[in-house]
Motif scaffolding. Sequence first.
Motif, PDB file in Angstrom:
ATOM      1  N   GLU A 153      -7.471  -5.337  -3.231  1.00 49.25           N
ATOM      2  CA  GLU A 153      -7.660  -4.253  -2.249  1.00 49.25           C
ATOM      3  C   GLU A 153      -9.015  -3.545  -2.353  1.00 49.25           C
ATOM      4  O   GLU A 153      -9.602  -3.198  -1.337  1.00 49.25           O
ATOM      5  CB  GLU A 153      -6.559  -3.191  -2.376  1.00 49.25           C
TER       6      GLU A 153
ATOM      7  N   HIS B 125      -6.599  -4.159   9.181  1.00 45.49           N
ATOM      8  CA  HIS B 125      -6.777  -4.290   7.735  1.00 45.49           C
ATOM      9  C   HIS B 125      -6.392  -5.705   7.260  1.00 45.49           C
ATOM     10  O   HIS B 125      -7.110  -6.323   6.484  1.00 45.49           O
ATOM     11  CB  HIS B 125      -5.926  -3.234   7.030  1.00 45.49           C
TER      12      HIS B 125
ATOM     13  N   HIS C 106      -7.941  -8.972   4.571  1.00 47.39           N
ATOM     14  CA  HIS C 106      -7.301  -9.972   3.703  1.00 47.39           C
ATOM     15  C   HIS C 106      -7.493 -11.425   4.123  1.00 47.39           C
ATOM     16  O   HIS C 106      -7.674 -12.298   3.282  1.00 47.39           O
ATOM     17  CB  HIS C 106      -5.790  -9.713   3.638  1.00 47.39           C
TER      18      HIS C 106
ATOM     19  N   HIS D 288       0.804  -1.216   0.000  1.00 47.47           N
ATOM     20  CA  HIS D 288       0.000   0.000   0.000  1.00 47.47           C
ATOM     21  C   HIS D 288       0.830   1.255   0.000  1.00 47.47           C
ATOM     22  O   HIS D 288       2.008   1.241   0.175  1.00 47.47           O
ATOM     23  CB  HIS D 288      -0.839   0.087   1.261  1.00 47.47           C
TER      24      HIS D 288
HETATM   25 FE   FE2 Z   1      -3.894  -4.701   1.937  1.00 53.80          FE
END
Ligand code: FE2
Length: 306
Positions: free
Chosen positions: A223, A178, A183, A3
């Motif tokens: 994402e 996150h 994920h 990211h």
């Molecule tokens: Fe990610």
Amino acid sequence: ARHGGYTQLAEPSKQVRKIPRSIHDISNGDHILGFGAELAEDHPGYHDEEYKKRRSYIGDLAKLHKIGEPIPCLEYTDEEIKIWGDILEKLTQLYPTHACKRYLDTFQLFNFVPDRLPQLQELSEVLMMRTGWQIRPVAGLLHPTDFLNALAFRTFHSTQYIRHGSNPMYTPEPDVCHEILGHIPLLADPEFANVAQVIGMASLGASKEEIWHLTKLYWYTVEFGTVKERDGVKAFGAGLLSSFGELEHMLSGEDGYMPIFEDLDPFKKLPKMNYKDGFQKKYFLCESFSDVASKLTAYARSLQRF
Ligand code: FE2
Ligand code: NLE
């Protein structure tokens, strides 16, 4: 955790890299581009010395980790657990209407509870049993080549620190919430796990331009991907599923503008990724997981890597 946010993402380097033959050829510490403990001035934790110390402690542990060893267990503080718990509670209210069916199914496997922040090691074990994926801890933003290459070996680099408590609804950078909520559940879905690996395989030996395009493909699917379901558009991208701000925004557009949805064509030039300035302006839509899988596989095959 591939990211940007709070820091300029460097262009992939010109230097020619040796193509890794296994995960052992990929370092989780040599090419960290940002998000270590050196936070930029506009980061919400910039003035918080305790927070910065905590991040460098957790980052240093990640750098010491060797493939095959268990991921060190972190004792999270009450404050950290509270951030996790608040995020989990808020997101679980949105998932039934905003998350795709396959996510709702795999999410069930993990029995997440608000008063305990799960350890990466136990999650890695679940993935290993389900799809043969493993988690590897990483201190911060990894160079896209390393990050994508590792996907070819069914290895997912994950941060272990938590976002700053001042803005739990959205962070531009990856954090453990996150990784875990965005994920990990879908990596337990065999079809999705294969899609991620296909992107990784296409990245082995890829040129700088190809890596950049694959990074965007990863960004707009893994994402921020969305999928058409019978009752409307649903999220499968991790950046959506871990941010209750953006997840809500994706469907309501209440904060002033309605996002654009476009069908994904991996052969087309993809828009610039929004790293710093908040929510994505455009999301790419897929018909189904098998649609994503066949589109990305067709693109990957066109590179003649496998
Ligand atoms: Fe990610
Ligand atoms: N915006 C996401 C979140 O707040 O969880 C993280 C995104 C990483 C691409």
